[in-house]
Design a protein around this motif. Structure first.
Motif, PDB file in Angstrom:
ATOM      1  N   ARG A  15     -30.335 -24.211 -20.701  1.00 22.90           N
ATOM      2  CA  ARG A  15     -29.451 -25.331 -20.984  1.00 22.90           C
ATOM      3  C   ARG A  15     -29.428 -26.300 -19.821  1.00 22.90           C
ATOM      4  NH1 ARG A  15     -23.914 -24.672 -19.947  1.00 22.90           N
ATOM      5  NH2 ARG A  15     -22.551 -26.321 -20.729  1.00 22.90           N
ATOM      6  N   VAL A  49     -23.092 -20.142 -14.255  1.00 22.62           N
ATOM      7  CA  VAL A  49     -23.532 -20.707 -15.520  1.00 22.62           C
ATOM      8  C   VAL A  49     -24.609 -19.811 -16.121  1.00 22.62           C
ATOM      9  CG1 VAL A  49     -23.015 -23.102 -14.932  1.00 22.62           C
ATOM     10  CG2 VAL A  49     -25.258 -22.159 -14.363  1.00 22.62           C
ATOM     11  N   ALA A 102     -21.502 -26.221 -14.265  1.00 23.10           N
ATOM     12  CA  ALA A 102     -20.753 -26.000 -15.504  1.00 23.10           C
ATOM     13  C   ALA A 102     -19.873 -27.205 -15.814  1.00 23.10           C
ATOM     14  CB  ALA A 102     -19.905 -24.736 -15.384  1.00 23.10           C
ATOM     15  N   ARG A 103     -19.235 -27.748 -14.798  1.00 15.67           N
ATOM     16  CA  ARG A 103     -18.319 -28.875 -15.014  1.00 15.67           C
ATOM     17  C   ARG A 103     -19.055 -30.111 -15.512  1.00 15.67           C
ATOM     18  NH1 ARG A 103     -16.461 -28.884 -10.266  1.00 15.67           N
ATOM     19  NH2 ARG A 103     -17.575 -30.669  -9.389  1.00 15.67           N
ATOM     20  N   GLN A 104     -20.186 -30.425 -14.894  1.00 14.76           N
ATOM     21  CA  GLN A 104     -20.899 -31.640 -15.287  1.00 14.76           C
ATOM     22  C   GLN A 104     -21.565 -31.495 -16.646  1.00 14.76           C
ATOM     23  OE1 GLN A 104     -23.384 -32.810 -11.910  1.00 14.76           O
ATOM     24  NE2 GLN A 104     -21.687 -34.046 -11.146  1.00 14.76           N
ATOM     25  N   ARG A 115     -20.395 -29.761 -19.059  1.00 14.83           N
ATOM     26  CA  ARG A 115     -19.288 -29.892 -20.009  1.00 14.83           C
ATOM     27  C   ARG A 115     -18.895 -31.350 -20.201  1.00 14.83           C
ATOM     28  NH1 ARG A 115     -16.179 -26.834 -17.558  1.00 14.83           N
ATOM     29  NH2 ARG A 115     -14.799 -28.357 -16.537  1.00 14.83           N
ATOM     30  N   GLU A 119     -21.437 -32.970 -22.450  1.00 12.70           N
ATOM     31  CA  GLU A 119     -21.296 -32.492 -23.822  1.00 12.70           C
ATOM     32  C   GLU A 119     -20.088 -33.112 -24.517  1.00 12.70           C
ATOM     33  OE1 GLU A 119     -21.018 -28.309 -23.315  1.00 12.70           O
ATOM     34  OE2 GLU A 119     -23.183 -27.981 -23.307  1.00 12.70           O
ATOM     35  N   GLU A 120     -18.969 -33.163 -23.808  1.00 10.10           N
ATOM     36  CA  GLU A 120     -17.719 -33.606 -24.429  1.00 10.10           C
ATOM     37  C   GLU A 120     -17.662 -35.118 -24.641  1.00 10.10           C
ATOM     38  OE1 GLU A 120     -14.695 -32.043 -21.886  1.00 10.10           O
ATOM     39  OE2 GLU A 120     -14.828 -30.007 -22.718  1.00 10.10           O
ATOM     40  N   ASP A 159     -17.392 -37.477 -12.557  1.00 13.75           N
ATOM     41  CA  ASP A 159     -16.913 -36.159 -12.141  1.00 13.75           C
ATOM     42  C   ASP A 159     -16.165 -36.404 -10.837  1.00 13.75           C
ATOM     43  OD1 ASP A 159     -16.505 -33.628 -11.168  1.00 13.75           O
ATOM     44  OD2 ASP A 159     -18.625 -33.126 -10.933  1.00 13.75           O
TER      45      ASP A 159
END
Length: 276
Positions: free
Chosen positions: A5, A31, A102-104, A106, A109-110, A204
């Protein structure tokens, strides 16, 4: 390993002293579905030997890039080998802060954005933070890529930061032609620009990475070269996308680039004293 991913790619060149810390900061991220691709660009030190310590990790791919072609040759080499939905390039002397991948991912994606960028800590050669939480001036909210670019041109500098601060959709970077070959100091920003014209930006606001200052960055000649390239970047973007960047934007950016060069000379002298 199944299709990853997230792809983190590291174009290494004479990074034997710092590369292990860089790679550990990637592999320690919490991740799943991560791949790490590292390519040694004909280094003259022990970079290749340092890379071997990570060869047993199934997430890691080690490559060699022939000499020549400048930095962009190795940047495109590692990027072309990536297969993840999201991609982050990390130079071999920078470090990722915990949680950034993981934060970036997400955030992308969002929001559906094509690019996100974090704040970063500027560190000295030993890794000591000399300027914390740097970056994203005027980019503190989600906006169109065109708006982010317009603000960047007006500022006369790279508001998005170095590649370790940025994550993009890999297909968007590939569709834009990969890393831009016509710039030396603005490889990253010119490449972001080609991605952002096709989508949105989301910030971010946490610190996601470090950028390591080196002795080579204290040169007045280097500051002058960077300033000249900032002007060339704004002229290029104005010519390519007059619907995004107006002549007034370009002129404002050129003035601010000159002012920033003066401030950078002073800052470098102060930081050099602090760094010994």
């Amino acid at each position: 390993m199944t299709t990853p991913r997230i792809s983190v790619v590291v174009p290494a060149y004479n990074n034997a002293r710092t590369l292990a810390e860089t790679l550990r900061s990637v592999l320690d991220q919490q991740v799943e579905d991560l791949e790490l691709i590292v390519a040694d660009h004909a280094s003259a030190d022990d970079t290749w030997e340092v890379m071997q310590a990570f060869d047993a990790d199934p997430r890691v791919t080690l490559l060699r890039t022939e000499g020549g072609g400048g930095a962009v040759r190795n940047w495109n080499r590692v990027t072309d080998a990536a297969s993840g939905a999201y991609i982050k390039l990390v130079c071999g002397d920078d470090v990722l802060r915990p949680g950034v991948l993981a934060r970036q991912a997400r955030l992308l994606e969002e929001t559906g954005a094509v690019l996100t960028a974090s704040k970063r800590d500027i560190v000295d050669s030993s890794g000591k933070v000399v300027m914390g939480g740097w970056g994203l001036t005027g980019l503190g909210r989600a906006m169109s890529g065109a708006d982010a670019l317009r603000r960047t041109v007006r500022a006369g500098r790279n508001l998005l930061g170095e590649p370790a601060s940025v994550m993009m959709r890999r297909e968007a970077l590939a569709a834009a032609g990969g890393w831009h070959e016509d710039f030396s100091y603005f490889i990253d920003l010119a490449s972001y620009a080609r991605v952002l014209v096709g989508g949105g930006f989301t910030p971010d606001l946490e610190v996601g990475a470090t950028f390591r200052m080196s002795d080579s960055q204290w040169s007045v000649a280097l500051v002058d070269a960077q300033t000249a390239e900032a002007r060339r970047f704004s002229a290029w973007l104005r010519a390519e996308h007059p619907d995004i960047v107006t002549e007034a934007d370009r002129r404002m950016g050129d003035v601010r680039a000159a002012l920033m060069a003066q401030a950078r000379r002073v800052s470098y002298r102060v930081l050099k004293r602090r760094m010994g």
